[in-house]
Design a protein around this motif. Structure first.
Motif, short mmCIF file in Angstrom:
data_model
loop_
_atom_site.label_atom_id
_atom_site.label_comp_id
_atom_site.label_asym_id
_atom_site.label_seq_id
_atom_site.Cartn_x
_atom_site.Cartn_y
_atom_site.Cartn_z
N MET A 1 15.64 -23.41 50.95
CA MET A 1 16.59 -23.44 52.04
C MET A 1 15.90 -23.92 53.30
N LYS A 2 16.62 -24.71 54.07
CA LYS A 2 16.13 -25.15 55.36
C LYS A 2 15.92 -23.96 56.28
N ASN A 3 15.12 -24.15 57.29
CA ASN A 3 14.91 -23.10 58.28
C ASN A 3 16.08 -23.12 59.27
N LEU A 4 17.03 -22.21 59.08
CA LEU A 4 18.19 -22.11 59.96
C LEU A 4 17.98 -20.90 60.87
N HIS A 5 18.07 -21.09 62.16
CA HIS A 5 17.71 -20.05 63.12
C HIS A 5 18.63 -18.83 63.11
N ASN A 6 19.83 -18.95 62.59
CA ASN A 6 20.75 -17.81 62.61
C ASN A 6 21.21 -17.37 61.22
N ILE A 7 20.52 -17.83 60.18
CA ILE A 7 20.83 -17.42 58.81
C ILE A 7 19.52 -17.11 58.09
N GLU A 8 19.51 -15.98 57.39
CA GLU A 8 18.33 -15.61 56.60
C GLU A 8 18.75 -15.00 55.27
N LYS A 9 17.86 -15.03 54.31
CA LYS A 9 18.10 -14.44 53.00
C LYS A 9 18.24 -12.93 53.17
N SER A 10 19.23 -12.35 52.52
CA SER A 10 19.44 -10.90 52.61
C SER A 10 18.29 -10.17 51.93
N ALA A 11 17.80 -9.15 52.60
CA ALA A 11 16.71 -8.35 52.04
C ALA A 11 17.22 -7.37 50.99
N PHE A 12 18.52 -7.08 50.99
CA PHE A 12 19.06 -6.05 50.11
C PHE A 12 19.93 -6.59 48.99
N ARG A 13 20.49 -7.76 49.17
CA ARG A 13 21.36 -8.35 48.16
C ARG A 13 20.80 -9.70 47.76
N GLY A 14 20.41 -9.82 46.52
CA GLY A 14 19.69 -10.99 46.04
C GLY A 14 20.35 -12.34 46.22
N HIS A 15 21.65 -12.42 46.10
CA HIS A 15 22.33 -13.72 46.15
C HIS A 15 23.16 -13.92 47.41
N ARG B 1 28.06 -11.32 56.50
CA ARG B 1 27.59 -11.47 55.11
C ARG B 1 28.00 -12.86 54.67
N ILE B 2 27.06 -13.62 54.12
CA ILE B 2 27.36 -14.98 53.68
C ILE B 2 27.21 -15.02 52.16
N LEU B 3 28.28 -15.43 51.50
CA LEU B 3 28.34 -15.44 50.04
C LEU B 3 28.61 -16.84 49.53
N ARG B 4 28.05 -17.16 48.38
CA ARG B 4 28.31 -18.44 47.71
C ARG B 4 29.64 -18.32 46.99
N VAL B 5 30.49 -19.32 47.18
CA VAL B 5 31.77 -19.39 46.47
C VAL B 5 31.82 -20.74 45.75
N LYS B 6 32.89 -20.94 45.02
CA LYS B 6 33.00 -22.13 44.17
C LYS B 6 32.73 -23.44 44.90
N HIS B 7 33.27 -23.60 46.09
CA HIS B 7 33.15 -24.87 46.80
C HIS B 7 32.32 -24.78 48.07
#
Length: 64
Positions: free
Chosen positions: A1-15, A27-33
């Motif tokens: 993942m690019k270095n985005l200043h306002n988004i980071e990988k969740s420490a508690f939820r893997g995906h 909370r940012i989640l991956r969806v179909k599109h």
């Protein structure tokens, strides 16, 4: 993942990612599109995390 200043990988939820905007947390989640950010009663959809980062920058700040 690019270095985005306002988004980071969740420490508690893997995906999931955590997004920040003017004192709000999303909370940012991956969806179909793409990706969905949910928080503070808001729902934001964007096809990429880079575009999600820009969308979070444009979220209105919290006012008291």
């Amino acid at each position: 993942m690019k270095n985005l200043h306002n988004i980071e990988k969740s420490a508690f939820r893997g995906h999931e990612y955590t997004g920040y905007a003017h004192g709000l947390v999303f909370r940012i989640l991956r969806v179909k599109h793409g990706w969905v950010a949910v928080g503070n009663g808001q729902h934001i959809e964007r096809p990429t995390l880079a575009l999600m980062s820009v969308a979070l920058e444009n979220v209105l700040p919290v006012t008291a």
